[in-house]
Design a protein around this motif. Structure first.
Motif, short mmCIF file in Angstrom:
data_model
loop_
_atom_site.label_atom_id
_atom_site.label_comp_id
_atom_site.label_asym_id
_atom_site.label_seq_id
_atom_site.Cartn_x
_atom_site.Cartn_y
_atom_site.Cartn_z
N THR A 113 0.46 -1.25 -0.12
CA THR A 113 -0.05 0.10 -0.09
C THR A 113 1.25 1.11 0.28
N LEU A 114 1.62 1.11 0.52
CA LEU A 114 3.05 2.19 0.71
C LEU A 114 3.53 2.37 -0.89
N GLU A 115 3.81 1.48 -1.24
CA GLU A 115 4.85 1.77 -2.58
C GLU A 115 3.76 1.91 -3.25
N LEU A 116 2.54 1.75 -3.49
CA LEU A 116 1.83 2.32 -5.04
C LEU A 116 1.31 3.59 -4.05
N THR A 117 1.25 3.85 -3.17
CA THR A 117 0.81 4.82 -3.13
C THR A 117 1.17 5.61 -3.26
N ALA A 118 2.56 5.49 -3.24
CA ALA A 118 3.62 6.89 -3.54
C ALA A 118 3.74 7.29 -4.91
N VAL A 119 3.76 6.34 -6.18
CA VAL A 119 3.35 6.52 -6.97
C VAL A 119 1.11 7.01 -7.75
N PRO A 120 2.19 8.45 -8.64
CA PRO A 120 0.94 9.58 -8.52
C PRO A 120 -0.05 8.59 -9.71
N PRO A 162 -4.14 9.95 -11.18
CA PRO A 162 -4.41 10.40 -11.60
C PRO A 162 -5.39 9.64 -12.30
N THR A 163 -6.88 9.86 -12.53
CA THR A 163 -7.87 8.95 -13.54
C THR A 163 -7.15 10.37 -14.76
N GLY A 164 -6.89 8.83 -15.99
CA GLY A 164 -6.53 9.55 -16.91
C GLY A 164 -5.15 9.77 -17.51
N ASP A 165 -4.02 8.93 -15.67
CA ASP A 165 -2.84 9.24 -16.22
C ASP A 165 -2.36 8.26 -15.07
N GLU A 166 -3.26 6.98 -15.43
CA GLU A 166 -2.36 5.52 -14.06
C GLU A 166 -1.75 5.15 -14.20
N GLY A 167 -0.55 5.28 -15.57
CA GLY A 167 0.16 4.31 -16.21
C GLY A 167 1.15 3.59 -15.50
N ASP A 168 1.95 5.25 -14.18
CA ASP A 168 2.95 4.19 -13.24
C ASP A 168 2.79 3.60 -12.53
N ARG A 169 1.56 3.45 -12.31
CA ARG A 169 1.03 2.45 -11.42
C ARG A 169 0.95 1.53 -11.70
N ALA A 170 -0.08 1.26 -12.72
CA ALA A 170 -1.12 0.10 -13.83
C ALA A 170 1.12 -0.90 -14.19
N ALA A 171 1.95 0.00 -14.55
CA ALA A 171 2.66 -0.82 -14.82
C ALA A 171 3.83 -1.69 -13.43
N VAL A 172 3.47 -0.79 -12.52
CA VAL A 172 4.01 -2.00 -10.83
C VAL A 172 3.36 -2.07 -10.64
N VAL A 173 1.71 -2.73 -10.81
CA VAL A 173 1.09 -3.81 -10.72
C VAL A 173 1.09 -4.64 -11.93
N GLY A 174 1.61 -4.66 -12.89
CA GLY A 174 1.61 -5.30 -14.03
C GLY A 174 2.92 -6.13 -12.96
N ARG A 175 3.65 -5.68 -13.21
CA ARG A 175 4.74 -5.96 -12.65
C ARG A 175 5.14 -7.34 -11.22
N PHE A 221 -6.16 12.83 -7.20
CA PHE A 221 -5.40 13.20 -7.19
C PHE A 221 -4.37 13.38 -8.22
N GLY A 222 -3.83 14.79 -8.50
CA GLY A 222 -3.54 14.97 -9.68
C GLY A 222 -1.46 14.90 -9.24
N ARG A 223 -1.26 15.08 -10.58
CA ARG A 223 0.55 15.42 -10.27
C ARG A 223 0.99 16.41 -9.45
N ASP A 224 0.59 17.24 -9.18
CA ASP A 224 0.93 18.49 -8.46
C ASP A 224 0.98 18.01 -6.96
N PRO A 261 -3.33 10.66 0.41
CA PRO A 261 -3.61 10.80 -0.67
C PRO A 261 -4.03 9.33 -1.18
N GLY A 262 -5.16 8.99 -1.14
CA GLY A 262 -5.53 7.35 -2.33
C GLY A 262 -5.45 6.42 -1.82
#
Length: 371
Positions: A16-23, A25-38, A84-87, A102-103
């Motif tokens: 949870t802590l690892e994934l929460t640190a990966v932004p 935002p709706t429509g921009d989920e690619g970074d987190r998706a990559a971690v989950v996929g790995r 939450f946005g990348r900002d 957040p999230g």
């Protein structure tokens, strides 16, 4: 205390802590998706990133059998995106018996639980087809894009959505939501030199007030966003508003939307108004006596949880109702401050949440489950 936590709960906390640190935002989920996929691939599970960005894993069956792609599956999902946005500084942390960030509960702890469940099912495969998915576009104007695509592309006999905060609930029905965007355009101009020219901002205010007045008593409407003009001494050339309508009955929701749309489309001479539907979460209800709900209730009893509050909500389950797919939303823990940067979840209840989820999947994937 934390030192006595079950190793599986410690694993979920760390994830949870690892994934929460990966932004994400709706429509921009690619970074987190990559971690989950790995993480799924590391478990030896098949992984697909579908055309909308969902991460999908079709689990092997007991005995190493590969289920046919057209075999109806029990589908279990948690959503990747947050509000939450990348900002926004994420900075998740552990404070005593809480996780904060957040999230972190909506829906990251559920994603971590989904990965923990994947590990258990990889080690002890189910007897009937099960598909696990991390979905995109659940929040806001994402409009359940991931869940809608998932359920239309994966043959599904039952759908379980997993949320972080809802340990004490079973969401068995869906509150429908329909979103409209109204845009007003005119020539604009100087507030004095072009006085008398039609203002997009004025048109928005008049139409918005008329729309609110058009809604019958007892029905829900919310003007959530208003944007207009560029400066105080200019006649607004463009204005826009976003309206959220909600109802437990989808037909009534659509009728209310028709009334609101008519009011928003009215515009004075010199202003062009356009109104478009930008989102629809269909309302619906899983029958109270459906085997999936009986399995969800029994799963809670299996792990010593009390009977849950059964109610309607706005979750990924809404994507299943128009397709006639039985569905329920379950939770992993308790917490507060959803959609705020101060969001938190409690750690100890995660043990009950993952146990109940495991029991539900085992019951619903059994060959004689009736689900």
């Amino acid at each position: 205390m934390l030192a006595s936590l079950d190793p599986l709960v410690e694993q979920i906390v760390a994830t949870t802590l690892e994934l929460t640190a990966v932004p994400a935002p709706t429509g921009d989920e690619g970074d987190r998706a990559a971690v989950v996929g790995r993480r799924l691939a590391d478990l030896g599970l098949p992984v697909e990133h579908d055309e909308v960005g969902n991460v999908v894993s079709r689990l092997p069956l007991a005995g190493g059998r590969v289920p046919p792609v057209d075999a109806p599956a029990l589908v279990v999902s948690a959503h990747l995106d947050t509000v939450f946005g990348r900002d926004v500084a994420l900075e998740p942390r552990r404070d005593g018996e809480r996780l904060l960030g957040p999230g972190i509960g909506d829906d990251t702890v559920a994603l971590a639980a989904l990965l923990a469940l994947a590990g258990e099912l990889a080690a002890s495969p189910p007897p009937t087809p099960v598909v696990l998915a991390a979905t995109v576009g659940e929040e806001g104007l994402g409009d359940l894009r991931g869940a809608k695509h998932l359920l239309r592309s994966v043959p599904t006999r039952a759908f379980v959505a997993v949320e972080g905060h809802l340990l004490d609930d079973l969401v068995t029905g869906g509150i429908g939501a329909l979103r409209l965007c109204a845009t007003y355009r005119g020539s604009g101009g100087h507030s004095w030199g072009d006085r008398g020219a039609a203002s997009a901002a004025h048109a928005l205010l008049v139409a918005g007030a008329a729309a609110l007045k058009a809604v019958p008593a007892g029905r829900h409407v919310n003007v959530g966003v208003i944007e207009a003009g560029t400066t105080v001494n200019a006649i607004a050339a463009e204005a826009r508003l976003l309206v959220d309508l909600r109802d437990e009955d989808d037909g009534r929701l659509r009728r209310t939307a028709t009334l609101v749309r008519r009011a928003l489309e009215a515009a004075p001479r010199g202003i062009h108004a356009t109104v478009e539907q930008v989102g629809h979460r269909p309302a619906g209800q899983t029958p109270r006596d459906h085997p999936l709900l009986r399995a969800a209730r029994a799963a809670r009893a299996d792990v010593g949880l009390p009977r849950a509050r059964e109610d309607s909500g706005s979750t990924e389950c809404n994507a299943a109702f128009p397709l006639g797919i039985p569905t329920v939303c379950v939770g992993i823990t308790r917490g507060a401050d959803m959609h705020r940067t101060s969001e938190w979840v409690a750690i100890p209840p995660i043990a009950d949440g993952i146990a109940a989820l495991r029991a539900l999947v085992r019951r619903a994937s059994a060959e004689d489950s009736g689900v």
